[in-house]
Structure formats: C-alpha cells, structure tokens
Design a protein around this motif. Structure first.
Motif, mmCIF file in Angstrom:
data_model
loop_
_atom_site.group_PDB
_atom_site.id
_atom_site.type_symbol
_atom_site.label_atom_id
_atom_site.label_comp_id
_atom_site.label_asym_id
_atom_site.label_seq_id
_atom_site.Cartn_x
_atom_site.Cartn_y
_atom_site.Cartn_z
ATOM 1 N N TRP A 298 63.871 14.829 27.469
ATOM 2 C CA TRP A 298 63.262 15.601 28.557
ATOM 3 C C TRP A 298 62.589 16.863 28.004
ATOM 4 C CZ3 TRP A 298 62.116 14.814 33.538
ATOM 5 C CH2 TRP A 298 61.818 15.918 34.342
ATOM 6 N N GLU A 299 63.290 17.573 27.119
ATOM 7 C CA GLU A 299 62.720 18.779 26.527
ATOM 8 C C GLU A 299 61.451 18.456 25.737
ATOM 9 O OE1 GLU A 299 64.327 22.550 23.871
ATOM 10 O OE2 GLU A 299 64.774 20.517 23.203
ATOM 11 N N GLY A 300 61.491 17.359 24.965
ATOM 12 C CA GLY A 300 60.353 17.008 24.122
ATOM 13 C C GLY A 300 59.124 16.615 24.907
ATOM 14 N N TRP A 301 59.279 15.744 25.890
ATOM 15 C CA TRP A 301 58.094 15.266 26.608
ATOM 16 C C TRP A 301 57.597 16.267 27.636
ATOM 17 C CZ3 TRP A 301 55.166 12.424 24.154
ATOM 18 C CH2 TRP A 301 55.609 11.353 23.380
ATOM 19 N N THR A 302 58.469 17.074 28.227
ATOM 20 C CA THR A 302 57.955 18.120 29.112
ATOM 21 C C THR A 302 57.265 19.216 28.306
ATOM 22 O OG1 THR A 302 60.141 19.189 29.145
ATOM 23 C CG2 THR A 302 59.607 17.727 30.976
ATOM 24 N N LYS A 303 57.578 19.312 27.036
ATOM 25 C CA LYS A 303 56.849 20.230 26.147
ATOM 26 C C LYS A 303 55.439 19.720 25.851
ATOM 27 C CE LYS A 303 57.942 19.988 21.725
ATOM 28 N NZ LYS A 303 56.789 19.617 20.859
ATOM 29 N N ASN A 304 55.313 18.415 25.614
ATOM 30 C CA ASN A 304 54.066 17.877 25.062
ATOM 31 C C ASN A 304 53.135 17.195 26.063
ATOM 32 O OD1 ASN A 304 54.668 18.699 22.466
ATOM 33 N ND2 ASN A 304 55.628 16.754 21.895
ATOM 34 N N TRP A 305 53.663 16.724 27.191
ATOM 35 C CA TRP A 305 52.871 15.824 28.041
ATOM 36 C C TRP A 305 51.569 16.472 28.511
ATOM 37 C CZ3 TRP A 305 54.372 10.792 28.735
ATOM 38 C CH2 TRP A 305 53.604 10.030 29.626
ATOM 39 N N HIS A 306 51.677 17.645 29.090
ATOM 40 C CA HIS A 306 50.490 18.332 29.616
ATOM 41 C C HIS A 306 49.541 18.741 28.491
ATOM 42 C CE1 HIS A 306 48.055 20.424 32.460
ATOM 43 N NE2 HIS A 306 48.452 21.643 32.148
ATOM 44 N N LEU A 307 50.101 19.179 27.356
ATOM 45 C CA LEU A 307 49.261 19.567 26.213
ATOM 46 C C LEU A 307 48.495 18.372 25.673
ATOM 47 C CD1 LEU A 307 51.713 21.897 24.253
ATOM 48 C CD2 LEU A 307 49.775 22.583 25.659
ATOM 49 N N GLY A 308 49.166 17.205 25.612
ATOM 50 C CA GLY A 308 48.509 16.008 25.092
ATOM 51 C C GLY A 308 47.349 15.552 25.941
ATOM 52 N N LEU A 309 47.314 15.996 27.193
ATOM 53 C CA LEU A 309 46.209 15.661 28.101
ATOM 54 C C LEU A 309 45.296 16.870 28.292
ATOM 55 C CD1 LEU A 309 48.270 13.509 30.593
ATOM 56 C CD2 LEU A 309 46.496 12.693 29.042
ATOM 57 N N ASN A 310 45.232 17.695 27.250
ATOM 58 C CA ASN A 310 44.301 18.832 27.180
ATOM 59 C C ASN A 310 44.484 19.829 28.318
ATOM 60 O OD1 ASN A 310 43.003 17.899 24.807
ATOM 61 N ND2 ASN A 310 41.839 16.445 26.038
ATOM 62 N N ARG A 311 45.729 19.977 28.781
ATOM 63 C CA ARG A 311 46.058 20.940 29.834
ATOM 64 C C ARG A 311 45.263 20.685 31.117
ATOM 65 N NH1 ARG A 311 48.596 25.973 27.913
ATOM 66 N NH2 ARG A 311 48.870 25.891 25.656
ATOM 67 N N ASN A 312 44.922 19.438 31.355
ATOM 68 C CA ASN A 312 44.176 19.072 32.560
ATOM 69 C C ASN A 312 45.171 18.675 33.654
ATOM 70 O OD1 ASN A 312 42.750 17.602 34.571
ATOM 71 N ND2 ASN A 312 41.112 17.165 33.128
ATOM 72 N N PRO A 313 45.377 19.527 34.674
ATOM 73 C CA PRO A 313 46.407 19.234 35.675
ATOM 74 C C PRO A 313 46.170 17.926 36.425
ATOM 75 C CG PRO A 313 45.681 21.514 35.836
ATOM 76 C CD PRO A 313 44.734 20.818 34.913
ATOM 77 N N LEU A 314 44.924 17.666 36.799
ATOM 78 C CA LEU A 314 44.634 16.441 37.542
ATOM 79 C C LEU A 314 44.934 15.208 36.703
ATOM 80 C CD1 LEU A 314 41.332 17.387 39.416
ATOM 81 C CD2 LEU A 314 43.647 17.242 40.348
ATOM 82 N N LEU A 315 44.532 15.257 35.433
ATOM 83 C CA LEU A 315 44.772 14.123 34.551
ATOM 84 C C LEU A 315 46.266 13.933 34.301
ATOM 85 C CD1 LEU A 315 43.337 11.941 32.936
ATOM 86 C CD2 LEU A 315 43.178 13.535 31.012
ATOM 87 N N THR A 316 46.986 15.041 34.159
ATOM 88 C CA THR A 316 48.437 14.959 33.927
ATOM 89 C C THR A 316 49.146 14.349 35.127
ATOM 90 O OG1 THR A 316 48.344 16.894 32.474
ATOM 91 C CG2 THR A 316 50.499 16.284 33.345
ATOM 92 N N LEU A 317 48.816 14.834 36.328
ATOM 93 C CA LEU A 317 49.440 14.294 37.535
ATOM 94 C C LEU A 317 49.044 12.836 37.747
ATOM 95 C CD1 LEU A 317 49.040 17.317 39.968
ATOM 96 C CD2 LEU A 317 51.148 16.501 38.908
ATOM 97 N N ALA A 318 47.774 12.527 37.458
ATOM 98 C CA ALA A 318 47.315 11.143 37.624
ATOM 99 C C ALA A 318 48.054 10.215 36.670
ATOM 100 C CB ALA A 318 45.806 11.064 37.390
ATOM 101 N N SER A 319 48.308 10.682 35.450
ATOM 102 C CA SER A 319 49.024 9.833 34.486
ATOM 103 C C SER A 319 50.424 9.514 34.985
ATOM 104 C CB SER A 319 49.085 10.518 33.116
ATOM 105 O OG SER A 319 49.944 11.659 33.149
ATOM 106 N N GLY A 320 51.102 10.514 35.557
ATOM 107 C CA GLY A 320 52.434 10.281 36.105
ATOM 108 C C GLY A 320 52.403 9.310 37.269
#
Length: 417
Positions: A298-320
């Motif tokens: 949980w710590e690892g992926w909540t650290k990296n998930w948004h960064l790996g998608l270039n800090r794009n909130p829409l793209l991050t939420l869409a991926s989830g």
C-alpha cells in the motif's frame, strides 16, 4: 422499467469489461510477448556469456535502507556471479539504516562468509540538512561520488567503466551481470535496464502485482522505449546499468535528487540527451520480490501510482476505474446473477454469460503471464480483490502526492516542504 434499464446497463458494462480484457490480452501479446529478452546463455556462447573482458570495469551499487532481512541473499547471489576475468567491485551503499543492515554484512565479511574485496560496505550517513533527497537518490549518488574513478589495479587505460544500480530485493542468476555488460557493449547502450521476473509471496502481492505488471507492460511498451525517435522512456529501477561517462553526462542521481520515481527520470534524461536506452526482459536472469506484506505494498503503490501517470488526476482516477471494471466487474456480475436466480429466475442467465466470459478472460490473462513470464496462477480467482485495492490506491495516491500527508517510503516522509 427502472429494473430493465439497470439490467441493460449491467449487461453493457459486463460485455465492455470482457471486451477490455480481450484487448488487454491481445495488446500484451503484441507488445510484451514479442519483446526482446536477455537470456541466461545466448546461442553460441559459453555459460556466463562473453563479457569476461579486460576492457570492462564494473561497479555494482546496491542502495540499502533497513534491508537486514534480505540484503544477504541479494549480496550472496551477486558474489556468486560468473564474471571470468572482469575487473569488478560490489558496494552496498547504506542509507543511514536504523536496523542491522550494515552490522550484519560487516559481521559476515569478518567471518569470511562474504569476500572483501570485491565487497565493500559504504555508510552514506544522514542526508544533508536543507536539501531534498528522495528514495534511493542519496545512497546512489554518494556511492558514485565516493568511489575512486577506477578500481585498482586498472587493467587497461581504455577500459569501459560501467555502473550497475541494483535493488536489495533482487536476486540475480550467476550469468546476469556478464550477460548485461555484454549486451550493453554489443548494442552501444548508455543505459541498459532489465525487467525482472516478479515473485509473489504474500496474499497482497498475488492479488495486486499480476494486474500491475500487465498495466506496466501496456503503459510502457518495450519497442517504443527502445526506439530513439520515440520520446517514451522507461527504466526498471531494480536493474539499471549505465556507461559511467553517460551517467555523469546527465548529472546522475544528484541531478534528480528530489525525484521520487527516479528510474523514469533517469531514463528520460538519457533519451533527452540523445543517448541510447536499451530496455529488455531479464526474467531468465533476475527475480524481484517487492513487498513482504500489505502495508508495504500500500505504501509503495500509493507513493508511485499518481507519479507514474505524470501527476494527471483524471488519468489516475480513470486508471483506477478501468481496473475496477475489468477485474472486479465480472465477479460482481456473477454475484448479481446468483441473486437474480433466487429472486427473478428469468433474468439471471443474461447476467451470467458476460460475467463468465470476463472471468474466463482473467484466467486466460494469468495463463498467458505464466507462459510468458513464469508468474504462477495462485489466487487468480481473487482478481476482483486486486481490482478493489487498485481502485482505492488511485485516489489515495493523488491525495498523498498532492498534500504530502502520509506520503512515505519505508516510513520516511517524501513531503516537498
């Protein structure tokens, strides 16, 4: 009427999820199934590869922070490498660990269990006050800074010097280092990075990691990363082999001190400088066990998930949302079909069909992963749980990255302020 509309929407969502899983499976075969692979023993070469060459100098750097439970297996495998006559050294760069990482290694060196040289343990000390260093950037940078330019004796003034950064949760095959150097020399790579075989242990890994591996394979196609004319850049942080002159040309880890996802940043820097990036599958040579439990995952992926998608909130939420639909949706349809069978026997078969097709495609995806990457089938039927976890990771990652609250790695804060 309302029930009919809801049923139609559920059916449409179910068939859409099945179609998405089919597209994912076909796309992965086209991108990752045919990706270049660095094998343990190339055709026509002897065991250990052809990199035992006096014109190569290799410094292997293992950044370590509180790795007492797994550093020994990593170091032991590296010291068992078949390197022939190559001049090399192994440096464990300790990032001010609070456990017995350093003391355990030093005790093994004293007892003669680990040879020294080539093994050195470097205490990097605390990070400088007033400077922001994230993740592995500090120990990696300090290791390179404190290493002499060349190990002694220097066999050849014209030798090529290589820097290999390898994570402490990686174990290598005996031929891995030799094959990597040989391939980097053959291809003229300034950065050679290898994607390891993912090994799952705890339940959290089994339900999340197979999904993440599939998404990474699709999101960072190897062919595009290896194309010098394509801006796509990717590096597998657990294994990055640099030509030292190229590493220094981009400023190394010091130039990217504040980067949390430093492997992507380094790969981008290599490409932006017009240098050569070579990204290969190394699943025959490397094995990676990332997370020992749910908390660290949980710590690892909540650290990296948004960064790996270039800090794009829409793209991050869409991926989830997409992961939730693809991997949890079919199982929800099966549950609803069961409830419908009890309450309205005439409606349940229509829900059952897309649910079964979706679940069958999830199994096909895991069978493909076992065929191509050796990832087992264990707990494949808990993909619905993985979908729920990833759907929760996405918004939490946005919140942590944006606010800095709870944004940590190994308990260390990553807040930019």
């Amino acid at each position: 009427m309302t029930m009919t509309i809801a049923l139609q929407l559920l059916l449409a969502a179910g068939w859409l999820a099945a179609f998405g899983l089919l597209v994912l499976l076909l796309a992965l075969e086209l991108t990752m199934g045919r990706a270049p692979r660095l094998g343990a023993t190339p055709a026509g070469a002897s065991k250990g590869g052809d990199a035992a060459n006096g014109r190569d100098i290799l410094s292997v750097i293992v950044p370590a922070y509180n790795e007492a439970t797994r550093i020994n297996s990593c170091v032991g495998a590296l010291l068992a490498s078949e390197l022939g006559g190559m001049n090399w050294r192994l440096v464990v760069a300790d990032d001010d660990s609070s456990d017995s990482t350093v003391e355990g290694l030093e005790a093994l060196i004293e007892a003669g269990a680990f040879p020294s040289p080539p093994l050195e343990v470097l205490r990097c000390g605390p990070r400088p006050a007033g400077e922001r260093w994230s993740g592995k950037t500090w120990p990696c940078s300090e290791a390179v800074r404190l290493l002499p330019q060349r190990p002694t004796p220097d066999p050849d003034p014209a030798a090529t010097e290589w820097l290999l950064f390898i994570d402490a949760d990686v174990t290598v095959a005996p031929a891995a280092l030799a094959r990597a150097v040989a391939e980097a020399r053959r291809s003229g790579a300034d950065l050679l990075t290898l994607a390891p075989r993912i090994r799952c242990g705890c339940l959290a890994e089994w339900v999340v990691q197979p999904i993440v591996v599939a998404l990474l394979g699709l999101g960072f196609p190897i062919a595009r990363a290896n194309n010098p004319d394509d801006p796509t850049a990717f590096a597998a942080g657990p294994f990055m082999l640099f030509r030292r002159s190229s590493y220094e040309a981009i400023g190394g880890h010091r130039a990217l001190a504040a980067e949390v996802v430093e492997d992507l940043a380094l790969a981008r820097a290599i490409k932006q400088r017009g240098l050569s990036l070579r990204y290969l599958l190394g699943i025959d040579l490397l094995e990676l066990r990332m997370y020992p439990d749910f908390g660290s995952l949980w710590e690892g992926w909540t650290k990296n998930w948004h960064l790996g998608l270039n800090r794009n909130p829409l793209l991050t939420l869409a991926s989830g949302a997409v992961v939730l639909g693809l991997f949890s949706g079919p199982w929800l349809l099966l549950l609803l079909a069961g409830l419908q069978a009890i309450q309205q026997p005439l409606n349940w078969p229509s829900l059952l069909t897309p649910g079964l097709v979706g679940v069958a495609l999830q199994l096909a995806l895991r069978l493909w992963s076992r065929w191509r990457f050796g990832l087992g089938l264990r707990h494949w039927w808990l993909a619905w749980l993985g979908g729920l976890v990833i759907a929760a990771i996405a918004p939490v990652s946005i919140w942590k990255t944006s606010t800095g609250r709870g944004w940590t790695w190994r308990g260390r804060s990553l807040r930019p302020y």
